[in-house]
Design a protein around this motif. Structure first.
Motif, short mmCIF file in Angstrom:
data_model
loop_
_atom_site.label_atom_id
_atom_site.label_comp_id
_atom_site.label_asym_id
_atom_site.label_seq_id
_atom_site.Cartn_x
_atom_site.Cartn_y
_atom_site.Cartn_z
N ALA C 175 0.83 -1.20 0.00
CA ALA C 175 0.00 0.00 0.00
C ALA C 175 0.87 1.26 0.00
CB ALA C 175 -0.93 -0.02 1.21
N ILE C 176 1.94 1.21 0.76
CA ILE C 176 2.85 2.35 0.77
C ILE C 176 3.46 2.57 -0.61
CG2 ILE C 176 5.08 3.14 1.64
CD1 ILE C 176 4.33 1.86 4.32
N ALA C 203 0.09 11.51 0.07
CA ALA C 203 -0.47 10.26 -0.42
C ALA C 203 -0.57 9.23 0.70
CB ALA C 203 0.37 9.71 -1.57
N ASP C 205 -0.83 9.84 3.86
CA ASP C 205 -1.93 10.25 4.74
C ASP C 205 -3.28 9.86 4.14
OD1 ASP C 205 -0.15 11.20 6.51
OD2 ASP C 205 -0.50 13.34 6.15
N ALA C 206 -3.43 10.07 2.85
CA ALA C 206 -4.69 9.71 2.20
C ALA C 206 -4.93 8.21 2.33
CB ALA C 206 -4.66 10.12 0.73
N LEU C 207 -3.89 7.44 2.16
CA LEU C 207 -4.01 6.00 2.29
C LEU C 207 -4.50 5.63 3.68
CD1 LEU C 207 -3.33 3.01 1.47
CD2 LEU C 207 -1.07 3.44 2.46
N ILE C 208 -3.86 6.23 4.68
CA ILE C 208 -4.23 5.91 6.06
C ILE C 208 -5.70 6.24 6.31
CG2 ILE C 208 -3.81 6.53 8.47
CD1 ILE C 208 -0.89 7.03 7.70
N GLU C 209 -6.10 7.42 5.88
CA GLU C 209 -7.50 7.80 6.05
C GLU C 209 -8.45 6.84 5.35
OE1 GLU C 209 -8.72 11.83 5.15
OE2 GLU C 209 -6.74 12.55 5.82
N GLY C 210 -8.14 6.59 4.09
CA GLY C 210 -9.06 5.77 3.30
C GLY C 210 -9.22 4.38 3.87
N VAL C 211 -8.14 3.76 4.23
CA VAL C 211 -8.23 2.39 4.75
C VAL C 211 -8.92 2.38 6.11
CG1 VAL C 211 -6.87 0.43 5.55
CG2 VAL C 211 -6.28 1.55 3.41
N GLU C 213 -11.37 3.90 6.96
CA GLU C 213 -12.82 3.93 6.81
C GLU C 213 -13.43 2.58 6.50
OE1 GLU C 213 -13.57 6.92 3.89
OE2 GLU C 213 -12.72 8.52 5.13
#
Lengths: 226, 226, 226, 226
Positions: C175-176, C203, C205-211, C213
DNA sequence: ACGACCGGGACTCCCCGTTAAT
DNA sequence: ATTAACGGGGAGTCCCGGTCGT
């Protein structure tokens, strides 16, 4: 070295011998292309040597792409070996008298195949055998090729034979082929001056004589009646 | 797979022949290296097939550089063909009785060369001939190799002979070699179960019989070329 | 886009980062050659497009033979992907604090690898990623490449982990990498105008947020404690 | 290898989804041909390996010309990747509840697509993923394929979102796909013994856990670029 | 003598465009 | 209007030889 005069008056270049079943137009075209490529290849080989000629050069001379060369000839060696009499062989076979001893049959087929090329385009035959003689890789492939032909022929022979019988035929055929090879070599060394078919007959006679002088080894170790 | 013991009690079959002149230490070392390379190569060929094995892999397995491989074996095929009996041949030659007919001489040399390997390391001989049988390129090179041997032998023969006589010897030798090849093939197909030397004698007998059935072509000269 | 200033005052072109163990002269030479080839390749790709540039042209521009090209780069794609930070990674690894959580480790390594190239030669990085973005085959190979890197890294991690733990690390790393890829894409689309490292952080940060959820699916089917 | 029956009793797993609009007869025929070709291809790949199977061989086995192969599958890789669920996706989409968070939507679509194939023809799915796992080129193309799917999906999403939001969705979807890939890999390595859908849920849970352990990087902005 | 490096030619495969045949 | 046949072209691999340094 008598050039070939086609008994049929067909005007198209490269008339083939009277065929049992004629070839389709596609097949004809293919054969013509192959002959064109071979012509250019032999010319280049003659001028600069086999090894010093690349496929790229042959392709350029024949106005095709290197890739296409390989569509017609799987290897560089094949462009030397190929000739049209492959197609002729089965015709020859069909014309042999029934019941002919296999050895004689082999000899006759070999003889006709050579005679056909010899009558039709002796120069091309000569050029091909100059290379055949000089380049081991080509010669090697030729032997392989001939060996396959023999096996196919034996398998195609009518009637039932035992393994021992097949071995006999196989070795006889091989010996005949070697004799043919020797004849071709001598002929090629004479630059086509000698008569190839006479040389062939002489070689086969020499083979017969030479082998006749061998003592059978069998009785030494096998129970088979002396 | 038991090494051959000739039922006839003949002493020459496979016995380590007395060497006329011993090899230098350099030569010995070279031969050892070659055998090591061959061992690895045959192992890889057996495991993954001849074509699927690259020289690089062989070199890696034998702990040499690819370049060095070629210092010992000019081609990939040679690593299959090579064996030590090359060295043995001249010894065999020296031990043949003077005045022996050339055909018999050829047969004896062939037989001894095969018997020697057969007695010494039949497994290796078998592995080599499995490949020889399966890979056309290797087989081809073998034929070439043998052919050269014949020519050298003929040139080394004492006495004066005409061209016709040489041709006779040449073709006889070739036919014998073909017989040997057929014997080796049969043996290899049996996975070494059959007795190679018996097969060889049978093949030569088959050759003699088969060729004897051919009618000499000579007298009819050239009634018609085709 | 700040150009790299080597902290060491070495004058040789292409100074590498401070290495734990320095490279041999052979290795240095190899890297220089690869960079030369890459330089020419990127130039040609930029001028005529990736697909319209042949290896032959690259080789000609770099003054080597096509054959040699493949000695350095196994495929045409690799000449785009290759950079020197491969070598840097193990150094990065060595400098990470012991006990760092694997996820953070992965992120740090990725970040350093990108930052290194970014600081050193941003133009080259940009050119490479223009192609990476435009040519699916290259992008595909990059993913493959990165995936291998992750597996090697995981295997190299100290301590014992179960399969489940490895899977977690594996997916986090992947994912990173995807986040890094997205950052690189955006950066490349901006023609290098934006700050790559900021994009990278955004990016992730966006990944962390999205996952975050996503609802865990586990309890639906497994007994493991919620 | 029993087709999955979800322990949860959910009806969507693998059930033949009701089609919005039925396919034309031409389309049906096309799909049947493609499946036939794929069947032969997978058989050959299984028997001799992907790389050792040529398009020509596949074409011969499927009784079509090589050229025709390419009319159905743009590349050799596609014959592995292709399956019928492509068609299914838009149906899935239509059935999702309005207002579902994008991440959940992505997960559901992925799950249904896999479940559908898994229920319908698990052997074929397994054969395809054996190759997918073993052949980098195929895997690469699969990733590319999936990535495209994501972009299409995002573009198809209703409502207006900013770039940042799109990035979040994009990365979440990518991460889910990687999780699906990992699940498929594990399943394939188990030779289909494990339950694919459970593996998928486990992988997504692992992803969620792993990413949750990452610290957001955002606030620290750009304290030092390297 | 050996190894590293490089060059080069043969050959295979994938893939595509054009032409011909049905 | 499909389908096949044919030709082309680029990537990539392998064998093998030459050269240079050690």
């Amino acid at each position: 070295m008598s050039p070939a005069v086609s008994p049929t008056g067909e005007t198209d270049d490269g008339a083939l011998p009277p065929r049992t079943k004629p070839l389709g137009s596609r097949e004809r075209r293919r054969i013509r292309t192959m002959r064109e490529i071979q012509t250019e290849a032999l010319r280049l080989f003659g001028a600069r040597g086999y090894d010093n000629t690349t496929i790229e050069q042959i392709a350029a001379a024949a106005d095709i792409s290197p890739r296409t060369f390989f569509r017609y000839f799987p290897t560089k060696e094949d462009v030397v070996l190929w000739d049209e009499y492959d197609v002729v062989i089965e015709d020859s076979l069909a014309r042999r008298p029934a019941g002919e001893p296999p050895g004689e049959l082999m000899r006759a087929i070999t003889r006709e195949a050579i005679a056909w090329q010899y009558a039709r385009d002796p120069d091309r035959l000569l050029a091909r055998h100059h290379i055949l003689f000089a380049v081991p890789a080509v010669r090697a492939r030729f032997v392989e090729f001939a060996r396959d032909g023999i096996e196919r022929l034996i398998r195609g022979l009518p009637g039932e034979r035992g393994e021992a019988e097949d071995l006999k035929i196989h070795l006889t055929a091989l010996a005949i082929l070697d004799a043919a090879g020797a004849a071709l070599d001598t002929w090629q060394r004479s630059n086509g001056k000698e008569d190839l078919l006479i040389l062939l007959d002489q070689a086969i006679d020499a083979l017969i004589e030479g082998v006749a002088e061998l003592r059978p080894a069998g009785p030494r170790r096998r129970s088979r009646a002396r």
